[in-house]
Design a protein around this motif. Structure first.
Motif, mmCIF file in Angstrom:
data_model
loop_
_atom_site.group_PDB
_atom_site.id
_atom_site.type_symbol
_atom_site.label_atom_id
_atom_site.label_comp_id
_atom_site.label_asym_id
_atom_site.label_seq_id
_atom_site.Cartn_x
_atom_site.Cartn_y
_atom_site.Cartn_z
ATOM 1 N N TYR A 35 -0.106 -2.289 -0.495
ATOM 2 C CA TYR A 35 -0.002 -3.244 -1.934
ATOM 3 C C TYR A 35 1.297 -2.320 -1.981
ATOM 4 O O TYR A 35 1.752 -0.905 -1.829
ATOM 5 N N GLN A 37 3.880 -2.247 -5.559
ATOM 6 C CA GLN A 37 3.675 -1.782 -6.871
ATOM 7 C C GLN A 37 5.447 -1.909 -7.805
ATOM 8 O O GLN A 37 5.282 -0.303 -7.912
ATOM 9 N N GLN A 41 5.264 -3.454 -13.390
ATOM 10 C CA GLN A 41 4.841 -4.255 -12.719
ATOM 11 C C GLN A 41 3.184 -4.157 -12.351
ATOM 12 O O GLN A 41 2.715 -3.328 -12.600
ATOM 13 N N SER A 42 2.516 -4.769 -12.188
ATOM 14 C CA SER A 42 1.157 -5.154 -11.503
ATOM 15 C C SER A 42 1.072 -4.931 -9.927
ATOM 16 O O SER A 42 2.584 -4.655 -9.834
ATOM 17 N N LEU A 43 -0.430 -4.547 -8.783
ATOM 18 C CA LEU A 43 0.002 -4.593 -7.659
ATOM 19 C C LEU A 43 0.079 -5.585 -6.714
ATOM 20 O O LEU A 43 -0.689 -6.505 -7.515
ATOM 21 N N LEU A 45 -0.423 -7.476 -2.929
ATOM 22 C CA LEU A 45 -0.986 -7.002 -2.099
ATOM 23 C C LEU A 45 0.232 -7.658 -0.833
ATOM 24 O O LEU A 45 0.802 -8.824 -0.628
ATOM 25 N N ILE A 90 6.068 1.581 -5.598
ATOM 26 C CA ILE A 90 4.991 2.370 -5.715
ATOM 27 C C ILE A 90 4.677 1.959 -3.927
ATOM 28 O O ILE A 90 4.268 0.627 -3.932
ATOM 29 N N LEU A 92 0.804 2.060 -1.600
ATOM 30 C CA LEU A 92 -0.891 2.571 -1.861
ATOM 31 C C LEU A 92 -1.293 1.398 -0.574
ATOM 32 O O LEU A 92 -1.035 0.192 -0.585
ATOM 33 N N SER A 106 -3.087 7.597 -3.191
ATOM 34 C CA SER A 106 -2.465 8.699 -4.430
ATOM 35 C C SER A 106 -0.806 7.360 -4.661
ATOM 36 O O SER A 106 -0.613 7.553 -5.545
ATOM 37 N N ARG A 109 6.034 7.310 -4.248
ATOM 38 C CA ARG A 109 7.002 6.607 -4.664
ATOM 39 C C ARG A 109 8.328 6.728 -4.021
ATOM 40 O O ARG A 109 8.527 6.983 -3.591
#
Lengths: 113, 109
Positions: A35, A37, A41-43, A45, A90, A92, A106, A109
């Motif tokens: 993902y 981010q 903003q939101s995550l 895919l 970020i 993930l 975790s 960044r």
């Protein structure tokens, strides 16, 4: 639930370079997910990483920009290639397990300067 | 694909107050989760709740699958509850977890 180790936790990179992010899971999983981010903003895919086959990318993401490896059932890498400041986000990784839902690393960044 | 909407987008509370966050989804779900993202960016799984009600300390969640919404209750809020709360859902045969837009919560002392 699964435990995911993600590295690096953060990095500052020069534009035009590439960064590889690693995720190690403490148990075997069929699918891993990556993902992004963006700031505030939101995550979103990026792709689904399957062991033994090419990753499946979502609309707006391409393999040349975000190559993914999945050499075994516990490990995956995501590379952010030819970076620009717009790639600052970020990143993930995630795995899903029956009755537990999805667990996330975790996060990495990334800042591109 | 499934659409996931959250409300309110922002919320400011005094320490000790209670709050309710809402998540609406556009299709039937196989998976519905609530996450808390702390100021360091870590995403913590709060609840896996495709239906029914669960409680964990000061937090509880209820999903009414037939009406396509989920609620997250925070009681006696603390400053450490600050951050962004996301709900995310999977619908149909896909294994893709789709995130809502999030609720930014600030708890003031």
């Amino acid at each position: 639930s699964a435990v995911i180790s993600q590295k690096p936790s953060r990095d500052i990179c020069q534009r035009g370079t590439s960064l590889t992010i690693q995720c190690q899971v403490d148990s075997q999983v069929t699918m891993m997910f990556w993902y992004r981010q963006q700031p505030g903003q939101s995550l979103t895919l990026i792709a689904t990483a399957n062991q033994g086959s090419e990753a499946t990318y979502e609309s707006g993401f391409v393999i040349d920009k975000f190559p993914i490896s999945r050499p075994n059932l516990t490990f995956s890498t995501l590379t952010v290639s030819n970076m620009s400041p717009e790639d600052s986000s970020i990143y993930l990784c995630s795995v899903g397990q029956f009755s537990y839902g999805y667990t996330f690393g975790s996060g990495t960044r990334l800042t591109v300067v | 694909g499934i659409q996931v909407e959250q409300s309110p987008p922002d919320l400011i509370l005094q320490e000790g107050a209670n709050s309710t966050l809402r998540c609406n989804f556009s299709d039937s779900v196989n998976n519905l989760q609530w996450f808390h993202q702390n100021p360091w960016g870590q995403l913590i799984n709060l609840f896996y709740i495709p239906s029914g009600t669960k409680q964990n300390g000061r937090l509880s969640a209820t999903t009414v699958a037939t009406e396509r919404y989920s609620l997250l209750y925070i009681s006696s809020s603390q400053t450490t509850d600050s951050g962004v709360y996301f709900c995310a859902a999977i619908s149909g045969a896909t294994n893709k977890l789709i995130f809502g837009t999030g609720t930014l919560l600030a708890v003031q002392p």
